[in-house]
Design an enzyme around this catalytic site. Structure first.
Site, short mmCIF file in Angstrom:
data_model
loop_
_atom_site.label_atom_id
_atom_site.label_comp_id
_atom_site.label_asym_id
_atom_site.label_seq_id
_atom_site.Cartn_x
_atom_site.Cartn_y
_atom_site.Cartn_z
CG HIS A 163 -2.08 0.89 1.24
ND1 HIS A 163 -2.42 1.71 0.19
CD2 HIS A 163 -2.98 1.16 2.22
CE1 HIS A 163 -3.48 2.43 0.52
NE2 HIS A 163 -3.84 2.14 1.76
CG HIS A 197 -4.43 0.57 -8.28
ND1 HIS A 197 -5.76 0.54 -7.95
CD2 HIS A 197 -3.87 1.49 -7.47
CE1 HIS A 197 -6.01 1.41 -6.99
NE2 HIS A 197 -4.87 1.99 -6.67
CG ASP A 244 2.79 4.23 -3.93
OD1 ASP A 244 1.89 3.39 -3.74
OD2 ASP A 244 2.88 5.29 -3.29
C1 SDX Z 1 -1.56 2.11 -3.38
O1 SDX Z 1 -6.25 0.71 -3.31
C2 SDX Z 1 -5.79 1.90 -3.51
O2 SDX Z 1 -6.46 2.78 -4.01
C3 SDX Z 1 -4.34 2.11 -3.07
C4 SDX Z 1 -3.70 3.43 -3.49
C5 SDX Z 1 -4.31 4.62 -2.76
O3 SDX Z 1 -4.22 5.75 -3.28
O4 SDX Z 1 -4.81 4.43 -1.61
O5 SDX Z 1 -3.85 3.61 -4.90
C6 SDX Z 1 -2.21 3.42 -3.14
O6 SDX Z 1 -1.50 1.30 -2.49
C7 SDX Z 1 -1.05 1.81 -4.76
C8 SDX Z 1 -0.47 0.36 -4.87
C9 SDX Z 1 0.96 0.39 -4.34
N1 SDX Z 1 1.49 -0.99 -4.27
C10 SDX Z 1 2.44 -1.42 -5.08
O7 SDX Z 1 2.92 -0.77 -6.01
C11 SDX Z 1 2.94 -2.83 -4.75
C12 SDX Z 1 3.06 -3.64 -6.02
N2 SDX Z 1 1.71 -3.91 -6.53
C13 SDX Z 1 1.09 -5.15 -6.19
O8 SDX Z 1 1.44 -5.68 -4.95
C14 SDX Z 1 -0.37 -5.23 -6.61
O9 SDX Z 1 -0.44 -4.76 -7.88
C15 SDX Z 1 -1.43 -4.59 -5.75
C16 SDX Z 1 -1.36 -5.02 -4.34
C17 SDX Z 1 -1.32 -3.11 -5.84
C18 SDX Z 1 -2.78 -5.01 -6.34
O10 SDX Z 1 -2.79 -6.39 -6.29
P1 SDX Z 1 -4.12 -7.23 -6.59
O11 SDX Z 1 -5.18 -6.36 -7.16
O12 SDX Z 1 -4.45 -8.01 -5.35
O13 SDX Z 1 -3.69 -8.17 -7.74
P2 SDX Z 1 -2.93 -9.53 -7.55
O14 SDX Z 1 -1.89 -9.41 -6.46
O15 SDX Z 1 -3.95 -10.60 -7.43
O16 SDX Z 1 -2.15 -9.63 -8.93
C19 SDX Z 1 -2.78 -10.13 -10.09
C20 SDX Z 1 -1.65 -10.74 -10.90
C21 SDX Z 1 -0.83 -11.77 -10.12
O17 SDX Z 1 -0.22 -12.60 -11.07
P3 SDX Z 1 -0.86 -14.12 -11.29
O18 SDX Z 1 -0.97 -14.76 -9.89
O19 SDX Z 1 -2.21 -13.87 -11.92
O20 SDX Z 1 0.11 -14.83 -12.17
O21 SDX Z 1 -0.70 -9.68 -11.24
C22 SDX Z 1 0.55 -9.98 -10.62
C23 SDX Z 1 0.28 -10.97 -9.50
O22 SDX Z 1 1.44 -11.74 -9.26
N3 SDX Z 1 1.05 -8.70 -10.10
C24 SDX Z 1 2.30 -8.29 -10.20
C25 SDX Z 1 2.33 -7.02 -9.61
N4 SDX Z 1 1.11 -6.71 -9.17
C26 SDX Z 1 0.32 -7.76 -9.47
N5 SDX Z 1 3.39 -8.88 -10.74
C27 SDX Z 1 4.54 -8.15 -10.67
N6 SDX Z 1 4.63 -6.91 -10.12
C28 SDX Z 1 3.56 -6.34 -9.58
N7 SDX Z 1 3.65 -5.12 -9.04
#
Ligand code: SDX
Length: 434
Positions: free
Chosen positions: A268, A308, A364
């Site tokens: 997050h 996201h 971010d």
């Molecule tokens: C913020 O919610 C909000 O609005 C938050 C925010 C706000 O203003 O409050 O916007 C701020 O928190 C932004 C997000 C910051 N976090 C990151 O940058 C961390 C990296 N991102 C991930 O951890 C992820 O993208 C999330 C947590 C942000 C979202 O994850 P989801 O929606 O739960 O999706 P998921 O983890 O189920 O991923 C789906 C697929 C998976 O692959 P498969 O299992 O289908 O093979 O996408 C992949 C994940 O492995 N994936 C990524 C990835 N994010 C998702 N692979 C590599 N790098 C990534 N960053």
């Protein structure tokens, strides 16, 4: 004319049910009538991490994740970033309308005259080790404020609510700056209420013995825009934490402290800190392809700052931040890590692994490059997210408290544990296989 209802047939009984549809939703409570017999509890919805569950109605922020749209009270984020200021946006988010000049002047005076904290807060902060993460100091100190303002427990009193909300918006920069000065072993700099909201924060962080800190206008405006972009984001993890904790009718300082702790997580608000550590670890543009190969491996590292839950297109905030980076670098000098970030983005936007998963830069990805160029240490980055998000947490908390449909949050569960069994005396027990 089709009815706004959902017809469902329970094939276990052959019975059909009509469920009303409103605002694109069915009420999961309406599922409870679907039973196999009088003993049956009735159906529930099962939705771990609430991927497809609305837990409230809200009138504050609208996001269209597919179109990359973000609006505060109906105003597009791009227009607010270009024309507004953080305190004006804070007023808009809190009150629902853009302020008149007098309303904004009065609100600014109110906020800028609540920036001081009780002197005992300094003693409280001095209890932390010098290397304590500033987010742990921030969350603890905001929770501690509930002990300084006992009237905050009157959550049903509109005036008391607004007093605490202004206190939090006003004091968050002070507590954040104090936590930075504590970690640097520097004396605390008291608020200077002649400066702007952001200028005062920069002064409390940067001032070393100057009578009046000379705020750089380019950096002041850049941080003001970054604060606008981070002010609210509908039902994200930290806002949901604030709403859930607040639903027990605890005071808003305690509810917002829960939000700060949720934001601290690397998935997050902690992601901006994780992005910088990732860019430093990659170290050079030439090493980007090798890193991207690792990201795509099973259990490989995440590309921090990408992806996201809602945005399945480019985060509109990331577009603004990326453009702003160039303006800041004209003052601070270019952050060399941006070349690595731009190359990561270039590859990700054309690589099927990321395209298929709709992974784009989020808020971010570029923000930390600006914070680092402005001289902030990496562990201050999530704190720079928490400061502006305070108005979002407070306004969402107030919306929940005043929503007649809301009550203390208490979700159900699907129990998959052991069936009922009798107690066994210790001498008769066998080692468990686990
Ligand atoms: C913020 O919610 C909000 O609005 C938050 C925010 C706000 O203003 O409050 O916007 C701020 O928190 C932004 C997000 C910051 N976090 C990151 O940058 C961390 C990296 N991102 C991930 O951890 C992820 O993208 C999330 C947590 C942000 C979202 O994850 P989801 O929606 O739960 O999706 P998921 O983890 O189920 O991923 C789906 C697929 C998976 O692959 P498969 O299992 O289908 O093979 O996408 C992949 C994940 O492995 N994936 C990524 C990835 N994010 C998702 N692979 C590599 N790098 C990534 N960053």
């Amino acid at each position: 004319m089709p009815k706004d209802t959902l017809s469902v047939t329970d094939n276990r009984t052959g019975k059909t049910y009509e469920l009303p549809i409103a605002n694109g939703c069915i009420r999961t409570a309406d599922l409870r009538q679907i039973k196999t017999g009088p003993e049956d509890f009735g159906l529930m919805g099962y939705d771990p991490a609430f991927l497809n569950t609305a837990n409230c109605t809200s009138r504050i922020t609208f996001i269209d994740g597919d179109k990359g749209i973000l609006e505060y009270r109906g105003y597009p984020i791009e227009q607010l970033a270009e024309h507004s200021t953080y305190l004006e946006v804070a007023y808009l988010i809190m009150h629902g309308e853009l302020p008149t000049k007098k309303e904004l002047d009065d609100f600014t005076f109110l906020v800028m005259h609540h920036t001081y904290v009780h002197e005992n807060i300094k003693t409280f902060m001095d209890g932390f080790r010098y290397d304590a993460h500033p987010m742990s100091i921030l969350a603890s100190t905001v929770a501690a404020l509930s002990g300084f303002y006992p009237d905050a427990k009157h959550v049903k009193d509109a005036r008391a609510r607004r007093v605490q909300m202004v206190r939090m918006i006003a004091k968050m920069p002070t507590i954040a700056a104090f936590s930075y000065r504590h970690s640097m072993g520097l004396p605390y700099v008291y608020p200077n209420n002649d400066l702007s909201y952001v200028g005062n924060f920069l002064s409390m962080v940067r001032n070393i013995g100057e009578a009046k800190y000379a705020v750089n206008p380019v950096l002041e405006r850049a941080l003001d825009v970054l604060f606008i972009l981070h002010a609210d984001h509908e039902q994200n993890c930290s806002t949901t934490a604030t709403r859930l904790v607040g639903s027990s009718e605890v005071d808003p300082f305690s509810a917002v402290a829960a939000g700060i702790e949720a934001l601290y997580g690397p998935l997050h608000g902690g992601a901006n800190e994780a992005v910088l550590r990732m860019l430093r670890e990659i170290g050079h543009v030439a090493k980007v392809p090798q890193f991207m190969k690792k990201v795509k491996e099973a259990d490989g590292p995440k590309l921090m700052g990408f992806g996201h839950r809602v945005y399945k297109s480019y985060d509109p905030r990331a577009k603004v931040i990326k453009r702003m980076a160039e303006q800041v670098f004209e003052v601070t000098g270019k952050n060399p890590l941006i070349d690595i970030a731009v190359e990561l983005e270039r590859i990700a936007l054309q690589d099927d692994y990321f395209v298929k998963r709709k992974l784009y830069p989020n808020v971010d990805f570029y923000s930390g490059l600006i914070y680092e160029a402005m001289g902030f240490p990496v562990d201050m980055f999530p704190v720079l997210f928490a400061i502006p998000r305070t108005v979002g947490w407070c306004s969402q908390w107030e919306e929940m408290i005043t929503d007649d449909e809301q009550k203390i949050a208490r979700p159900r569960q699907v129990y998959l544990g052991p069936k009922r069994r009798d107690y066994v005396a210790v001498e008769k027990r066998k080692p468990s296989s686990t």
